[in-house]
Design an enzyme around this catalytic site. Structure first.
Site, PDB file in Angstrom:
ATOM      1  N   SER A  65       0.954  -1.274   0.098  1.00  0.00           N
ATOM      2  CA  SER A  65       0.047  -0.140   0.049  1.00  0.00           C
ATOM      3  C   SER A  65       1.003   1.207  -0.036  1.00  0.00           C
ATOM      4  CB  SER A  65      -0.981  -0.102   1.240  1.00  0.00           C
ATOM      5  OG  SER A  65       0.149  -0.035   2.309  1.00  0.00           O
ATOM      6  N   GLY A  66       0.426   2.328   0.247  1.00  0.00           N
ATOM      7  CA  GLY A  66       0.916   3.649   0.031  1.00  0.00           C
ATOM      8  C   GLY A  66       1.995   3.629   1.573  1.00  0.00           C
ATOM      9  N   HIS A  67       1.361   3.153   2.606  1.00  0.00           N
ATOM     10  CA  HIS A  67       2.234   2.949   3.837  1.00  0.00           C
ATOM     11  C   HIS A  67       3.395   1.960   3.580  1.00  0.00           C
ATOM     12  CE1 HIS A  67       3.233   2.453   7.963  1.00  0.00           C
ATOM     13  NE2 HIS A  67       2.820   1.143   8.062  1.00  0.00           N
ATOM     14  N   ASP A 108       1.051  -9.693  -0.404  1.00  0.00           N
ATOM     15  CA  ASP A 108      -0.152  -8.959  -0.243  1.00  0.00           C
ATOM     16  C   ASP A 108      -1.136  -9.990  -0.493  1.00  0.00           C
ATOM     17  OD1 ASP A 108      -1.034  -5.456  -0.227  1.00  0.00           O
ATOM     18  OD2 ASP A 108      -2.623  -7.144  -0.523  1.00  0.00           O
ATOM     19  N   ASP A 109      -2.032  -9.978   0.398  1.00  0.00           N
ATOM     20  CA  ASP A 109      -3.418 -10.993   0.402  1.00  0.00           C
ATOM     21  C   ASP A 109      -4.303 -10.219  -0.594  1.00  0.00           C
ATOM     22  OD1 ASP A 109      -2.322 -12.916   1.921  1.00  0.00           O
ATOM     23  OD2 ASP A 109      -3.312 -12.081   3.781  1.00  0.00           O
ATOM     24  N   HIS A 155       9.417  12.893  26.095  1.00  0.00           N
ATOM     25  CA  HIS A 155      10.110  12.163  27.344  1.00  0.00           C
ATOM     26  C   HIS A 155       9.209  11.423  28.004  1.00  0.00           C
ATOM     27  CE1 HIS A 155       8.483  14.666  30.456  1.00  0.00           C
ATOM     28  NE2 HIS A 155       8.648  15.573  29.484  1.00  0.00           N
ATOM     29  N   HIS A 212      -0.625   3.661  16.358  1.00  0.00           N
ATOM     30  CA  HIS A 212      -0.271   4.256  15.172  1.00  0.00           C
ATOM     31  C   HIS A 212      -0.290   5.787  15.693  1.00  0.00           C
ATOM     32  CE1 HIS A 212      -1.241   5.710  10.776  1.00  0.00           C
ATOM     33  NE2 HIS A 212      -0.042   6.202  11.239  1.00  0.00           N
TER      34      HIS A 212
HETATM   35  C1  LIG Z   1     -12.834  10.577  13.536  1.00  0.00           C
HETATM   36  C2  LIG Z   1     -13.061   9.554  12.192  1.00  0.00           C
HETATM   37  C3  LIG Z   1     -12.683   8.127  12.363  1.00  0.00           C
HETATM   38  C4  LIG Z   1     -14.500   9.620  12.044  1.00  0.00           C
HETATM   39  O1  LIG Z   1     -14.684   9.020  10.870  1.00  0.00           O
HETATM   40  P1  LIG Z   1     -16.105   8.605  10.259  1.00  0.00           P
HETATM   41  O2  LIG Z   1     -16.931   7.731  11.278  1.00  0.00           O
HETATM   42  O3  LIG Z   1     -16.153   8.023   8.931  1.00  0.00           O
HETATM   43  O4  LIG Z   1     -16.998   9.841  10.388  1.00  0.00           O
HETATM   44  P2  LIG Z   1     -17.463  10.920   9.237  1.00  0.00           P
HETATM   45  O5  LIG Z   1     -16.457  11.145   7.965  1.00  0.00           O
HETATM   46  O6  LIG Z   1     -18.824   9.839   8.472  1.00  0.00           O
HETATM   47  O7  LIG Z   1     -18.031  12.305   9.875  1.00  0.00           O
HETATM   48  C5  LIG Z   1     -18.933  11.966  10.702  1.00  0.00           C
HETATM   49  C6  LIG Z   1     -19.109  13.730  11.266  1.00  0.00           C
HETATM   50  O8  LIG Z   1     -18.009  13.767  12.085  1.00  0.00           O
HETATM   51  C7  LIG Z   1     -17.046  14.918  11.860  1.00  0.00           C
HETATM   52  N1  LIG Z   1     -15.734  14.380  11.888  1.00  0.00           N
HETATM   53  C8  LIG Z   1     -15.179  13.456  11.538  1.00  0.00           C
HETATM   54  N2  LIG Z   1     -13.722  13.339  11.802  1.00  0.00           N
HETATM   55  C9  LIG Z   1     -13.587  14.438  12.432  1.00  0.00           C
HETATM   56  C10 LIG Z   1     -12.568  15.002  13.355  1.00  0.00           C
HETATM   57  N3  LIG Z   1     -11.482  14.231  13.235  1.00  0.00           N
HETATM   58  N4  LIG Z   1     -12.672  15.982  14.167  1.00  0.00           N
HETATM   59  C11 LIG Z   1     -13.846  16.659  14.134  1.00  0.00           C
HETATM   60  N5  LIG Z   1     -14.936  15.955  13.407  1.00  0.00           N
HETATM   61  C12 LIG Z   1     -14.912  15.043  12.592  1.00  0.00           C
HETATM   62  C13 LIG Z   1     -17.558  14.889  10.334  1.00  0.00           C
HETATM   63  O9  LIG Z   1     -17.101  16.082   9.755  1.00  0.00           O
HETATM   64  C14 LIG Z   1     -18.957  14.684  10.420  1.00  0.00           C
HETATM   65  O10 LIG Z   1     -19.609  15.776  10.759  1.00  0.00           O
HETATM   66  P3  LIG Z   1     -21.058  16.180  10.169  1.00  0.00           P
HETATM   67  O11 LIG Z   1     -22.187  14.786  10.612  1.00  0.00           O
HETATM   68  O12 LIG Z   1     -21.693  17.214  10.797  1.00  0.00           O
HETATM   69  O13 LIG Z   1     -20.954  16.253   8.827  1.00  0.00           O
HETATM   70  C15 LIG Z   1     -12.028  10.288  11.084  1.00  0.00           C
HETATM   71  O14 LIG Z   1     -12.552  11.221  10.295  1.00  0.00           O
HETATM   72  C16 LIG Z   1     -10.619  10.414  11.425  1.00  0.00           C
HETATM   73  O15 LIG Z   1     -10.412  11.492  12.113  1.00  0.00           O
HETATM   74  N6  LIG Z   1      -9.752   9.487  11.068  1.00  0.00           N
HETATM   75  C17 LIG Z   1      -8.547   9.705  11.308  1.00  0.00           C
HETATM   76  C18 LIG Z   1      -7.693   9.568  10.101  1.00  0.00           C
HETATM   77  C19 LIG Z   1      -6.252  10.006  10.241  1.00  0.00           C
HETATM   78  O16 LIG Z   1      -5.896  10.662  11.231  1.00  0.00           O
HETATM   79  N7  LIG Z   1      -5.448   9.298   9.283  1.00  0.00           N
HETATM   80  C20 LIG Z   1      -4.073   9.661   9.486  1.00  0.00           C
HETATM   81  C21 LIG Z   1      -3.261   8.828   8.513  1.00  0.00           C
HETATM   82  S1  LIG Z   1      -1.480   8.879   8.979  1.00  0.00           S
END
Ligand SMILES: CC(C)(COP(=O)(O)OP(=O)(O)OC[C@H]1O[C@@H](n2cnc3c(N)ncnc32)[C@H](O)[C@@H]1OP(=O)(O)O)[C@@H](O)C(=O)NCCC(=O)NCCS
Length: 200
Positions: free
Chosen positions: A10-12, A32-33, A130, A139
């Site tokens: 994947s990208g990761h 990869d599976d 620290h 993660h």
């Molecule tokens: C929190 C999280 C898991 C929610 O995902 P989800 O359950 O699919 O939620 P949705 O995208 O359907 O959003 C639902 C609601 O929550 C809000 N929301 C989602 N993530 C949010 C966040 N991080 N902070 C604030 N609000 C958030 C959306 O805007 C949406 O609001 P609305 O109903 O008013 O439109 C996801 O948004 C998230 O932050 N994942 C982490 C991704 C990340 O950091 N990746 C890094 C890779 S290195």
């Protein structure tokens, strides 16, 4: 020849391959599976049923913590070595202890006396300060910051750009959403978002 098999094309996985190359692996192969062929310049040699057939180090490059743990344990059962991969541009204090199969990406900083569990990811430009004790299969996403003396359980995902204030404890199986700020202990598993972070 120094060889490594990376599970997860994947990208990761691509970022893990880049670190592996930087730290001296000359042969890099993917398994990869769900994907065959190639990932950029690297061959995807098959699926995880082939683990046993490689005389190489292994690295599990799968974002999902629970899946990462399952594959990590399957690899360990076959007595394969799971090295720690640290990008040369990460800053890791001498006293830091890091469990096997953990990756530390470019620009990450881990400060003195932090302990990082096995199978974890300290992603690009994240910092762990620290005396933190980061559990297994965590993660710590890109650009997130964990202040001093934070303790996390297993399978904790700190989202991109999130912040954890100092001396906080976070239990296992927590996802702190992107940009969230944890200012109190989190004692119940689940997803937390916002500033201050609250259960979703
Ligand atoms: C929190 C999280 C898991 C929610 O995902 P989800 O359950 O699919 O939620 P949705 O995208 O359907 O959003 C639902 C609601 O929550 C809000 N929301 C989602 N993530 C949010 C966040 N991080 N902070 C604030 N609000 C958030 C959306 O805007 C949406 O609001 P609305 O109903 O008013 O439109 C996801 O948004 C998230 O932050 N994942 C982490 C991704 C990340 O950091 N990746 C890094 C890779 S290195």
């Amino acid at each position: 020849m120094k060889s490594i098999v990376i599970i997860g094309a994947s990208g990761h996985g691509k970022v893990i391959a880049d670190i592996a190359k930087n730290v001296g692996y000359e042969k890099i192969t993917f398994l990869d599976d769900g994907r065959a062929g190639a990932l950029g310049a690297y061959e995807i040699a098959g699926d995880t049923s082939l683990i046993e057939s490689f005389d190489a180090d292994f690295f599990v490059a799968i974002g999902n913590g629970a899946v990462r743990k399952r594959i990590f344990e399957a690899v360990k059962k076959k007595d394969k070595r799971l090295p720690v991969l640290i990008h040369p541009a990460a800053i890791v204090a001498e006293s830091v202890k890091i469990g096997e199969g953990t990756a530390v990406m470019a620009g990450a900083v881990i400060n003195p006396d932090a302990v990082i569990g096995e199978g974890s990811i300290i992603n690009t430009s994240a910092s762990v300060d620290h005396d933190c004790v980061i559990g297994a299969f965590n993660h710590i996403s890109v650009g997130s910051h964990i202040a001093g003396s934070v303790v996390t359980g297993e399978n904790v995902w700190i989202g991109a750009g999130a912040t954890v204030s100092n001396n906080i404890t976070i239990c296992s199986n927590v996802l702190l959403g992107a940009g969230a700020v944890a200012v109190k202990n989190i004692t119940e598993e689940g997803t937390y978002i916002g500033v201050p972070a609250r259960k979703k």
